[in-house]
Design an enzyme around this catalytic site. Structure first.
Site, PDB file in Angstrom:
ATOM      1  N   LYS A  83       0.835  -1.226   0.000  1.00 34.74           N
ATOM      2  CA  LYS A  83       0.000   0.000   0.000  1.00 34.74           C
ATOM      3  C   LYS A  83       0.860   1.262   0.000  1.00 34.74           C
ATOM      4  O   LYS A  83       0.594   2.205  -0.733  1.00 34.74           O
ATOM      5  CB  LYS A  83      -0.926   0.029   1.239  1.00 34.74           C
ATOM      6  CG  LYS A  83      -1.930  -1.095   1.287  1.00 34.74           C
ATOM      7  CD  LYS A  83      -2.830  -0.992   2.497  1.00 34.74           C
ATOM      8  CE  LYS A  83      -2.095  -1.062   3.843  1.00 34.74           C
ATOM      9  NZ  LYS A  83      -1.372  -2.311   4.093  1.00 34.74           N
ATOM     10  N   ARG A 286      24.142   8.252 -21.042  1.00 35.74           N
ATOM     11  CA  ARG A 286      24.091   9.094 -22.230  1.00 35.74           C
ATOM     12  C   ARG A 286      24.835   8.371 -23.340  1.00 35.74           C
ATOM     13  O   ARG A 286      25.638   7.457 -23.082  1.00 35.74           O
ATOM     14  CB  ARG A 286      24.771  10.441 -21.963  1.00 35.74           C
ATOM     15  CG  ARG A 286      23.918  11.372 -21.156  1.00 35.74           C
ATOM     16  CD  ARG A 286      24.680  12.599 -20.755  1.00 35.74           C
ATOM     17  NE  ARG A 286      24.985  13.472 -21.881  1.00 35.74           N
ATOM     18  CZ  ARG A 286      25.748  14.557 -21.779  1.00 35.74           C
ATOM     19  NH1 ARG A 286      26.313  14.872 -20.617  1.00 35.74           N
ATOM     20  NH2 ARG A 286      25.971  15.322 -22.822  1.00 35.74           N
ATOM     21  N   HIS A 287      24.613   8.775 -24.572  1.00 28.88           N
ATOM     22  CA  HIS A 287      25.399   8.264 -25.700  1.00 28.88           C
ATOM     23  C   HIS A 287      26.872   8.583 -25.460  1.00 28.88           C
ATOM     24  O   HIS A 287      27.212   9.490 -24.680  1.00 28.88           O
ATOM     25  CB  HIS A 287      24.928   8.938 -26.991  1.00 28.88           C
ATOM     26  CG  HIS A 287      24.925  10.435 -26.877  1.00 28.88           C
ATOM     27  ND1 HIS A 287      26.065  11.195 -27.034  1.00 28.88           N
ATOM     28  CD2 HIS A 287      23.931  11.301 -26.567  1.00 28.88           C
ATOM     29  CE1 HIS A 287      25.779  12.465 -26.851  1.00 28.88           C
ATOM     30  NE2 HIS A 287      24.489  12.571 -26.548  1.00 28.88           N
ATOM     31  N   ASN A 293      29.431  17.044 -29.843  1.00 27.60           N
ATOM     32  CA  ASN A 293      29.968  17.322 -28.504  1.00 27.60           C
ATOM     33  C   ASN A 293      31.352  17.938 -28.627  1.00 27.60           C
ATOM     34  O   ASN A 293      31.654  18.948 -27.991  1.00 27.60           O
ATOM     35  CB  ASN A 293      30.091  16.031 -27.664  1.00 27.60           C
ATOM     36  CG  ASN A 293      28.764  15.500 -27.139  1.00 27.60           C
ATOM     37  OD1 ASN A 293      28.634  14.333 -26.799  1.00 27.60           O
ATOM     38  ND2 ASN A 293      27.764  16.361 -27.058  1.00 27.60           N
ATOM     39  N   ARG A 342      23.534   9.047 -32.533  1.00 32.53           N
ATOM     40  CA  ARG A 342      24.551   8.872 -31.484  1.00 32.53           C
ATOM     41  C   ARG A 342      24.151   7.830 -30.430  1.00 32.53           C
ATOM     42  O   ARG A 342      25.007   7.185 -29.845  1.00 32.53           O
ATOM     43  CB  ARG A 342      24.908  10.216 -30.845  1.00 32.53           C
ATOM     44  CG  ARG A 342      23.743  11.069 -30.338  1.00 32.53           C
ATOM     45  CD  ARG A 342      24.250  12.497 -30.138  1.00 32.53           C
ATOM     46  NE  ARG A 342      23.312  13.427 -29.511  1.00 32.53           N
ATOM     47  CZ  ARG A 342      22.373  14.102 -30.160  1.00 32.53           C
ATOM     48  NH1 ARG A 342      22.188  13.888 -31.450  1.00 32.53           N
ATOM     49  NH2 ARG A 342      21.610  14.966 -29.512  1.00 32.53           N
ATOM     50  N   GLU A 380      16.566  13.773 -27.825  1.00 35.48           N
ATOM     51  CA  GLU A 380      16.982  14.904 -26.972  1.00 35.48           C
ATOM     52  C   GLU A 380      16.030  16.095 -27.098  1.00 35.48           C
ATOM     53  O   GLU A 380      15.380  16.283 -28.144  1.00 35.48           O
ATOM     54  CB  GLU A 380      18.418  15.316 -27.352  1.00 35.48           C
ATOM     55  CG  GLU A 380      19.013  16.469 -26.541  1.00 35.48           C
ATOM     56  CD  GLU A 380      19.045  16.271 -25.023  1.00 35.48           C
ATOM     57  OE1 GLU A 380      17.994  15.959 -24.427  1.00 35.48           O
ATOM     58  OE2 GLU A 380      20.126  16.443 -24.431  1.00 35.48           O
ATOM     59  N   HIS A 446      19.936  10.874 -23.716  1.00 33.94           N
ATOM     60  CA  HIS A 446      20.584  12.183 -23.835  1.00 33.94           C
ATOM     61  C   HIS A 446      20.492  12.905 -22.491  1.00 33.94           C
ATOM     62  O   HIS A 446      19.626  12.594 -21.672  1.00 33.94           O
ATOM     63  CB  HIS A 446      19.876  13.010 -24.905  1.00 33.94           C
ATOM     64  CG  HIS A 446      19.823  12.325 -26.231  1.00 33.94           C
ATOM     65  ND1 HIS A 446      20.739  12.546 -27.223  1.00 33.94           N
ATOM     66  CD2 HIS A 446      18.957  11.390 -26.730  1.00 33.94           C
ATOM     67  CE1 HIS A 446      20.452  11.804 -28.278  1.00 33.94           C
ATOM     68  NE2 HIS A 446      19.368  11.091 -28.002  1.00 33.94           N
ATOM     69  N   GLN A 447      21.330  13.912 -22.354  1.00 31.68           N
ATOM     70  CA  GLN A 447      21.399  14.638 -21.096  1.00 31.68           C
ATOM     71  C   GLN A 447      20.027  15.142 -20.611  1.00 31.68           C
ATOM     72  O   GLN A 447      19.604  14.845 -19.490  1.00 31.68           O
ATOM     73  CB  GLN A 447      22.359  15.812 -21.272  1.00 31.68           C
ATOM     74  CG  GLN A 447      22.433  16.740 -20.090  1.00 31.68           C
ATOM     75  CD  GLN A 447      23.696  17.593 -20.117  1.00 31.68           C
ATOM     76  OE1 GLN A 447      24.561  17.403 -19.269  1.00 31.68           O
ATOM     77  NE2 GLN A 447      23.806  18.491 -21.063  1.00 31.68           N
TER      78      GLN A 447
HETATM   79  O1  F6P Z   1      25.153  19.256 -24.757  1.00 30.42           O
HETATM   80  C1  F6P Z   1      24.557  18.049 -25.014  1.00 30.42           C
HETATM   81  C2  F6P Z   1      23.042  18.170 -24.932  1.00 30.42           C
HETATM   82  O2  F6P Z   1      22.509  16.869 -24.968  1.00 30.42           O
HETATM   83  C3  F6P Z   1      22.406  19.035 -26.042  1.00 30.42           C
HETATM   84  O3  F6P Z   1      22.148  18.351 -27.231  1.00 30.42           O
HETATM   85  C4  F6P Z   1      21.181  19.547 -25.365  1.00 30.42           C
HETATM   86  O4  F6P Z   1      20.636  20.678 -25.985  1.00 30.42           O
HETATM   87  C5  F6P Z   1      21.724  19.848 -23.996  1.00 30.42           C
HETATM   88  O5  F6P Z   1      22.655  18.818 -23.706  1.00 30.42           O
HETATM   89  C6  F6P Z   1      20.694  19.892 -22.899  1.00 30.42           C
HETATM   90  O6  F6P Z   1      21.297  20.474 -21.751  1.00 30.42           O
HETATM   91  P1  F6P Z   1      20.893  21.962 -21.265  1.00 30.42           P
HETATM   92  O7  F6P Z   1      19.414  21.863 -21.044  1.00 30.42           O
HETATM   93  O8  F6P Z   1      21.676  22.174 -20.011  1.00 30.42           O
HETATM   94  O9  F6P Z   1      21.206  22.942 -22.340  1.00 30.42           O
END
Ligand code: F6P
Length: 558
Positions: A83, A286-287, A293, A342, A380, A446-447
């Site tokens: 629960k 991440r890739h 990059n 990527r 991304e 992606h980030q």
């Molecule tokens: O720099 C790599 C990345 O994946 C970009 O493609 C993307 O725009 C960015 O990071 C996102 O991070 P922030 O929101 O801090 O700009």
């Protein structure tokens, strides 16, 4: 950065429909007849559709507006049936993805405060008059708080997390709520667990770690807890039609949905049907480093750099040994990537042998290990007209945009692109899938995307999510459980080992945010009361919990 900054094409692809009211230089002209595209076509649109939410539209407001009900969820079930876990997941989901304020009232916590800890199993026997009286008192205090909370403006969902194991008790709770005339809907969620293994796991991992069994030998604690459960069982009454709208969950497998109406109740039901409370693992990475990059560019669809390829090779080996094997046994595992080059290239060295696997739906069949699944909602955050630029170029060419992003990174939407809010919206269905899935999942993403998923599972506030550090070349292993989420970070390729072929990655505009707080749902009611019931918003408390060295917000690359 000596090359001249690019000028965005006026017809750059649009992913989100509608105009962009907050845009400055790079946005299309709104409402005039003079706008034209590259082919010379003149737009005659004297009555443009302008999104009502204003600058940097927050799409979640649109969703929130459709859910105007207030809802009380009455959890029902014997001890250790999941629960609390279910309550916490519902709360997290509604707050993070839908910005719906939600508060849990856990009667066990009230009981510990009122009656103390270490109460023996006999305390929970209904024949024990004093025990029964004290437990009822704890429930009443929790209920009074819940009713008080539901009366505040802006709040939406209250969860009464207790066994509520008799119909009499549930009727009483409903009567108290009805008498307050708060206009709230009520629905019961019953959790039944007859699966011995699941039960034992629940007791071991959750119950024996509560303050009730602090410093007690595990075997004795287990016996006492089982006795406590037996005492509840003597009087237990399952939910029936007489309880009104309800969901009954049997062993996270079978569901009975009865008389559920309305947007919010159905949203909760949909979520609960995807949920399970078994232990599970997510691996986020991440890739590998991309060509963009190394050139400091954001977005785009470039392939991997030599460093990125090396990371992909290492990840292939690591996935085989660490994702697909648990306690020395091969287990079925899943692999998700985005649709961008990527991430697919980062997945290329992961093996896909066919194994035979047995599943808890009773099926036994062949399973293609880590079969890659490319998902568009893992792409991304789209930077629209700024896609392919460096942060410096954005600052030079679109200073207003750059500033706007600095001041509200969560809601800021790139011209013809996306905001983090948009990303949250498109990740909601993915979160359902993650909740539903039982096999370990590795996500190569992606980030921006991983920040949101990480923040959701780790219990961070949405405002903090855009600042979470997800460094390149690391795998983040997450194990969500009833009371939070365990995290381990492993670096597979250190900075020292990387070939210097450009910059590591774009230096983000705002790598660190200090003075932020983890979501403290316990403080939520106090926060709302302090705000005089005016609803959402506002920073909780003053004390900063993220400093410049915080391992989550500013994790060092290795
Ligand atoms: O720099 C790599 C990345 O994946 C970009 O493609 C993307 O725009 C960015 O990071 C996102 O991070 P922030 O929101 O801090 O700009």
């Amino acid at each position: 950065m000596s090359s001249p900054p690019p000028t965005p094409p006026p017809t750059s692809p649009t992913r989100i429909g509608g105009h962009y009211p907050g845009a400055s230089s790079p946005s299309p002209k709104v409402g005039g007849t003079e706008g034209g595209n590259a082919s010379g076509f003149k737009v005659d649109n004297p009555m443009p559709h302008i999104l009502c939410e204003g600058n940097n539209a927050q799409p979640l407001d649109i969703i929130g507006a459709t859910a105007t009900d207030k809802l009380v969820l009455i959890m029902v079930g014997l001890p250790a049936t999941g629960k609390t876990h279910t309550s916490k997941r519902i709360q997290r989901f509604l707050e993070f993805f839908h910005d719906i304020p939600c508060q849990i009232f856990n009667v066990g916590e009230y009981r510990r405060k009122i009656c103390g800890i270490n109460m023996p199993a006999s305390f929970y026997d209904n024949d024990n008059k004093e025990g029964k009286r004290q437990r009822a008192e704890a429930c009443d205090v929790a209920l009074a708080d819940l009713v008080n909370y539901m009366g505040l403006a802006g709040v939406r969902v209250g969860i009464l997390d207790a066994t509520n194991s008799t119909r009499e008790r549930r009727e009483y709770v409903k009567k108290v709520i009805r008498e307050k005339k708060l206009g709230v809907k009520v629905m019961c969620i019953e959790s039944i667990c007859n699966d011995e293994e699941l039960l034992a796991e629940n007791i071991r991992t959750v119950k024996l770690n509560t303050p009730d069994y602090k410093d007690q030998p595990p075997e004795l604690a287990m016996l006492d807890f089982l006795q406590r459960r037996e005492n509840y069982k003597k009087h237990y009454e399952s939910v029936t039609d007489l309880d009104g709208p309800h969901v009954i969950i049997h062993d996270c497998k079978k569901f009975i949905i009865n008389r559920i109406r309305g947007y919010l109740p159905l949203k909760v039901v949909h979520f609960v049907m995807n949920l399970h409370t078994l232990p599970r693992t997510f691996f986020f990475t991440r890739h590998g480093q991309s060509e963009y990059n190394t050139r400091g560019k954001i977005g785009g669809d470039s392939g991997l750099s030599p460093n990125g390829m090396e990371y992909a090779r290492r990840l292939g080996k690591w996935a085989k040994e660490r994702v697909c094997v648990v306690d020395g046994k091969e287990v079925p595992a899943r692999l998700w990537t985005s649709t961008l080059r990527r991430t697919k290239e980062t997945a290329q060295f992961i093996d896909h042998p066919t194994i035979e696997a047995k599943f808890d739906d009773g099926f036994q069949h062949d399973w293609i290990q880590m079969r890659p699944m490319a998902r568009r909602n893992l792409d991304e955050l789209y930077a629209g007209s700024c896609d392919g630029m460096t942060y410096k170029e954005i600052e030079d060419v679109f200073p207003e945009e750059f500033k706007a992003r600095q001041s509200d990174k969560l809601a800021y939407r790139y011209p013809r692109g996306e905001s983090y809010m948009d990303v949250i919206l498109r990740l909601e269905p993915l979160a359902h899938e993650m909740e539903r899935t039982r096999e370990p999942i590795m996500i190569i993403g992606h980030q921006g995307i991983l920040r949101i998923l990480y923040a959701y599972f780790m219990g961070l506030k949405r405002e903090d999510a855009p600042y979470v550090s997800i460094p390149l070349n690391h795998v983040l292993k997450l194990n969500p459980h009833a009371y939070g989420c365990k995290e381990e970070r492993t670096c597979l390729l250190s900075k020292m080992e990387m070939v210097a072929d450009g910059q590591d990655e774009p230096i983000t505009s705002m790598p660190v945010k200090a003075n932020m707080k983890r979501v403290g749902s316990k403080n939520r009611i106090e926060e709302l009361l302090r705000e005089g019931g005016k609803g959402q918003g506002g920073e909780i408390g003053a004390s900063p919990s993220w400093g410049p060295d915080d391992p989550v917000m500013n994790a060092p690359s290795c």
